[in-house]
Design an enzyme around this catalytic site. Structure first.
Site, PDB file in Angstrom:
ATOM      1  N   ASP A  22      -8.149   6.070  -2.694  1.00  0.00           N
ATOM      2  CA  ASP A  22      -7.006   6.898  -2.330  1.00  0.00           C
ATOM      3  C   ASP A  22      -5.843   6.498  -3.234  1.00  0.00           C
ATOM      4  O   ASP A  22      -5.252   5.432  -3.070  1.00  0.00           O
ATOM      5  CB  ASP A  22      -6.644   6.685  -0.851  1.00  0.00           C
ATOM      6  CG  ASP A  22      -5.438   7.523  -0.426  1.00  0.00           C
ATOM      7  OD1 ASP A  22      -4.770   8.105  -1.312  1.00  0.00           O
ATOM      8  OD2 ASP A  22      -5.160   7.580   0.792  1.00  0.00           O
ATOM      9  N   HIS A 137       8.190   3.534   8.770  1.00  0.00           N
ATOM     10  CA  HIS A 137       7.790   4.953   8.837  1.00  0.00           C
ATOM     11  C   HIS A 137       7.058   5.302  10.128  1.00  0.00           C
ATOM     12  O   HIS A 137       6.837   6.477  10.415  1.00  0.00           O
ATOM     13  CB  HIS A 137       6.868   5.313   7.667  1.00  0.00           C
ATOM     14  CG  HIS A 137       7.520   5.161   6.332  1.00  0.00           C
ATOM     15  ND1 HIS A 137       8.664   5.827   5.989  1.00  0.00           N
ATOM     16  CD2 HIS A 137       7.191   4.406   5.249  1.00  0.00           C
ATOM     17  CE1 HIS A 137       9.017   5.499   4.753  1.00  0.00           C
ATOM     18  NE2 HIS A 137       8.143   4.629   4.288  1.00  0.00           N
ATOM     19  N   HIS A 176      12.322   4.002   0.391  1.00  0.00           N
ATOM     20  CA  HIS A 176      11.911   5.168   1.175  1.00  0.00           C
ATOM     21  C   HIS A 176      12.753   5.270   2.447  1.00  0.00           C
ATOM     22  O   HIS A 176      13.226   4.252   2.958  1.00  0.00           O
ATOM     23  CB  HIS A 176      10.430   5.079   1.573  1.00  0.00           C
ATOM     24  CG  HIS A 176       9.494   4.993   0.402  1.00  0.00           C
ATOM     25  ND1 HIS A 176       9.066   3.789  -0.116  1.00  0.00           N
ATOM     26  CD2 HIS A 176       8.919   5.965  -0.351  1.00  0.00           C
ATOM     27  CE1 HIS A 176       8.255   4.029  -1.145  1.00  0.00           C
ATOM     28  NE2 HIS A 176       8.143   5.337  -1.315  1.00  0.00           N
ATOM     29  N   ASP A 267      10.803  -2.088  -2.939  1.00  0.00           N
ATOM     30  CA  ASP A 267      10.458  -1.007  -3.871  1.00  0.00           C
ATOM     31  C   ASP A 267      11.729  -0.348  -4.412  1.00  0.00           C
ATOM     32  O   ASP A 267      11.660   0.527  -5.264  1.00  0.00           O
ATOM     33  CB  ASP A 267       9.536   0.035  -3.208  1.00  0.00           C
ATOM     34  CG  ASP A 267       9.942   0.356  -1.780  1.00  0.00           C
ATOM     35  OD1 ASP A 267      11.070   0.007  -1.379  1.00  0.00           O
ATOM     36  OD2 ASP A 267       9.120   0.958  -1.063  1.00  0.00           O
ATOM     37  N   TYR A 307       6.043  -2.799  -4.415  1.00  0.00           N
ATOM     38  CA  TYR A 307       4.693  -2.617  -4.962  1.00  0.00           C
ATOM     39  C   TYR A 307       4.533  -3.139  -6.381  1.00  0.00           C
ATOM     40  O   TYR A 307       3.433  -3.125  -6.915  1.00  0.00           O
ATOM     41  CB  TYR A 307       4.286  -1.137  -4.840  1.00  0.00           C
ATOM     42  CG  TYR A 307       4.490  -0.695  -3.422  1.00  0.00           C
ATOM     43  CD1 TYR A 307       3.605  -1.123  -2.419  1.00  0.00           C
ATOM     44  CD2 TYR A 307       5.616   0.028  -3.034  1.00  0.00           C
ATOM     45  CE1 TYR A 307       3.828  -0.811  -1.088  1.00  0.00           C
ATOM     46  CE2 TYR A 307       5.851   0.355  -1.707  1.00  0.00           C
ATOM     47  CZ  TYR A 307       4.955  -0.068  -0.737  1.00  0.00           C
ATOM     48  OH  TYR A 307       5.187   0.218   0.572  1.00  0.00           O
TER      49      TYR A 307
HETATM   50  C1  Q6P Z   1       4.650   5.754   0.224  1.00  0.00           C
HETATM   51  C2  Q6P Z   1       3.668   6.824   0.394  1.00  0.00           C
HETATM   52  C3  Q6P Z   1       4.378   8.313  -1.414  1.00  0.00           C
HETATM   53  C4  Q6P Z   1       3.765   9.147  -2.477  1.00  0.00           C
HETATM   54  C5  Q6P Z   1       4.774   9.591  -3.506  1.00  0.00           C
HETATM   55  C6  Q6P Z   1       7.211   0.263   5.181  1.00  0.00           C
HETATM   56  C7  Q6P Z   1       6.870   0.850   3.154  1.00  0.00           C
HETATM   57  C8  Q6P Z   1       7.110   2.021   2.261  1.00  0.00           C
HETATM   58  C9  Q6P Z   1       5.914   2.922   2.331  1.00  0.00           C
HETATM   59  C10 Q6P Z   1       5.905   3.979   1.300  1.00  0.00           C
HETATM   60  C11 Q6P Z   1       4.765   4.932   1.447  1.00  0.00           C
HETATM   61  N1  Q6P Z   1       3.378   7.562  -0.764  1.00  0.00           N
HETATM   62  N2  Q6P Z   1       4.519   9.033  -4.783  1.00  0.00           N
HETATM   63  O1  Q6P Z   1       6.761   1.221   4.399  1.00  0.00           O
HETATM   64  O2  Q6P Z   1       8.309   2.640   2.619  1.00  0.00           O
HETATM   65  O3  Q6P Z   1       7.329   1.453   1.019  1.00  0.00           O
HETATM   66 ZN    ZN Z   2       9.200   1.926   0.700  1.00  0.00          ZN
END
Ligand code: Q6P
Ligand code: ZN
Length: 556
Positions: A22, A137, A176, A267, A307
């Site tokens: 994924d 989230h 985010h 991030d 990340y």
């Molecule tokens: C990101 C999901 C986004 C796709 C766009 C605590 C940590 C977070 C999670 C982010 C999910 N995909 N490229 O949650 O906020 O970093």
């Molecule tokens: Zn995030």
């Protein structure tokens, strides 16, 4: 004043991962936690923290922010086979399940509650919980964005219920939008939620209308939700500081929380494949420092995203070292005054090539085309490099005082005898006889000037030394003086020279204790607001950190 910083971590929370292919979820890897903790150990910071064991959250605790149906559904996941897990996962967005994730999610909540217990009972001053899965989230009846249970939302409810916290501030600096936290406290005026996030006019995930600046809360909670959506990527240190000075901190001081949570996602730092922002890891030292004089210093940082394993580990260290009380580094990259990145950045910060560590036995299922695409993506991201943060040293002597013979030296401070005898971080010169404290002026007006004028000017100017003088007739009340003394120690590597006639309350701040809370602030007087705003408008052409709109010029 309580001292000590809690660190809460358990290797068990590294023991789940993505079991299928994924591309959206592959960045959420166990290594995130491993590298963060290892960096804290290697730098000696972990040793300086009070290590507190994790525990599993109880059902009742999880139900503080989730529905029974959702909890019961998640409870079944440890017994699911791969296909069942994949089907269950598909009910939600951008998340994955694993047979061990329910266990880890209970530990992540429990770790956060352990942190709250230790901070609220005064066993430690502040602390950080390194947890997986993250939380911001997740919603009453939904997993989302790598999150299963909403660690911080549950902990805020828990602090209200079990520790009688009247007002809780949640600062979400993850890149985010923590929509799960927003939903949980939408109509609740006792929890103030602040979030900045990559938004790009709703084109960035989670693509919600309610992540915009005009979602301010509803009913009694109107005014207690603050969103700062970024409509461009590449936001840097100046942008983050400007939002703290001009938006978050004035609101936070007015609110006067009993407890501060940080949804500490990294991030929002440079090099992150999700955020694409430019703020460097050292900025988190300042963001942390600026929050540490709220709620008498009761700050609970809880890991969310992050990340890029390199910037994640560096940012975690900056945050924890600041919680421990070490002076913040010189703020870098503050538009205008500071130099651009060095031409030859250290190669140490290249993102470690991802070894497909997040892929389980089914990891080979992706097609060649997809793998090619991933390679291109990786190559692009490998270009992002930045200087490694300089090593921050803990001063061996924090504060020394030059005192008249008759005056006693406060506990914990050293008395200057000769210049070479000690080289403290701070020095205080006490002038002759004490005078009685003066009455206070308009606390709210002074705080507005400190946050909106003095700190931006100070950060932009980058002084080598902060000179503080409190002389007879000085019309600033004790708590304000403490806030000023504490906040200004974010400048000049904490080097502060103070001229005083009464040592009293100043020594505590110079020793690294939090300033006392000012209590909820009322609106400053209209005269103060007027002169403050005239001054800010006049100075902002020369001092970009004073700008509060994008109409002057871009930072870069
Ligand atoms: C990101 C999901 C986004 C796709 C766009 C605590 C940590 C977070 C999670 C982010 C999910 N995909 N490229 O949650 O906020 O970093
Ligand atoms: Zn995030």
């Amino acid at each position: 004043m309580k001292m000590g910083t809690a660190l809460i971590y358990d290797e068990e929370m590294t023991k789940y991962k993505l079991l299928w292919v994924d591309p959206v979820c592959k960045i959420e890897v166990p290594e995130r936690l491993i590298v963060s903790y290892e960096a804290l150990v290697k730098s000696g910071l972990a040793d300086r923290c009070v290590s507190i064991p994790v525990r599993e959250a109880t059902d009742a605790e999880i139900l503080l922010a989730h529905s029974e149906e959702y909890l019961e559904a998640v409870k079944k996941t440890p017994f699911m086979h791969l296909e069942e897990l994949m089907t269950f996962t598909q009910k939600y967005g951008d998340v994955y399940f694993h047979p061990n994730i329910y266990h880890c999610a209970k530990l992540a909540v429990g770790a956060t509650l352990q942190l709250v217990d230790n901070v609220m009972t005064g066993k430690v001053r502040n602390g950080m919980a390194l947890v997986r899965p993250p939380g911001h989230h997740s919603q009453s009846s939904a997993a989302n964005g790598f999150c299963v249970f909403n660690n911080v939302a549950i902990a805020a409810q828990y602090a209200k219920k079990h520790h009688k916290a009247k007002r809780v501030l949640i600062v979400d600096w993850d890149v985010h939008h923590g929509q799960g936290v927003q939903y949980c406290f939408e109509d609740d005026p006792s929890v103030l939620y602040f979030s900045w996030h990559r938004y790009e006019h709703q084109s960035f995930w989670p693509n919600l209308k309610e992540s915009d600046f005009d979602s301010v809360g509803s009913g009694k909670g109107a005014g207690f939700n603050v969103n700062v959506p970024w409509n461009k990527v590449g936001m840097g240190n100046s942008d983050y500081l400007a939002v703290f000075f001009h938006v978050l901190l004035p609101v936070a001081y007015e609110f006067s929380p009993d407890l501060v949570f940080i949804c500490a996602g990294f991030d929002s730092a440079i090099g992150d494949p999700e955020g694409h922002m430019s703020a460097t890891p050292d900025i988190f030292a300042h963001l942390t420092h600026l929050l540490m004089n709220l709620a008498d210093g009761k700050v609970c940082a809880v890991l969310e995203g992050g990340y890029n394993l390199t910037s994640l580990a560096q940012s975690v260290c900056q945050t924890v070292q600041t919680l421990l009380g070490d002076p913040a580094p010189r703020p870098a990259q503050l538009g205008g005054a500071s130099a651009p990145f060095p031409e030859e950045p250290s190669s140490k910060n290249r993102r470690p090539a991802q070894q497909g560590g997040s892929q389980g036995p089914e990891g080979d299922a992706g097609g060649d085309a997809q793998r090619e695409e991933e390679k291109v993506e990786e190559k692009e991201e490998e270009e992002i490099v930045w200087p490694e943060p300089l090593r921050r040293v803990a001063p061996s002597l924090r504060s020394a005082l030059l005192l008249p013979d008759a005056v006693e030296c406060p506990d914990g401070c050293a008395r200057f005898t000769c210049v070479r005898a000690c080289s403290p971080l701070n020095a205080t010169v006490l002038l002759r006889s004490p005078s009685p404290p003066q009455g206070c002026g308009d606390t709210a007006g002074v705080m507005q000037a400190v946050l909106g004028l003095l700190l931006p000017l100070g950060y932009q100017y980058e002084p080598g030394l902060v000179l503080l003088a409190r002389l007879p007739g000085y019309q600033v009340e004790g708590g304000l003086w403490q806030q000023l003394t504490c906040l200004l120690q974010g400048l000049a590597l904490g080097h502060t020279l103070v001229l005083l006639q009464v040592i009293g309350i100043t020594a505590s701040c110079l020793l690294g204790n939090a300033a006392l809370s000012l209590g909820p602030l009322v609106a400053p007087g209209p005269e103060d607001v007027g002169s403050f705003e005239r001054l800010r408008l006049r100075l902002q052409t020369d001092w970009p950190l004073l700008q509060t709109t994008g109409t002057f010029r871009d930072w870069k």
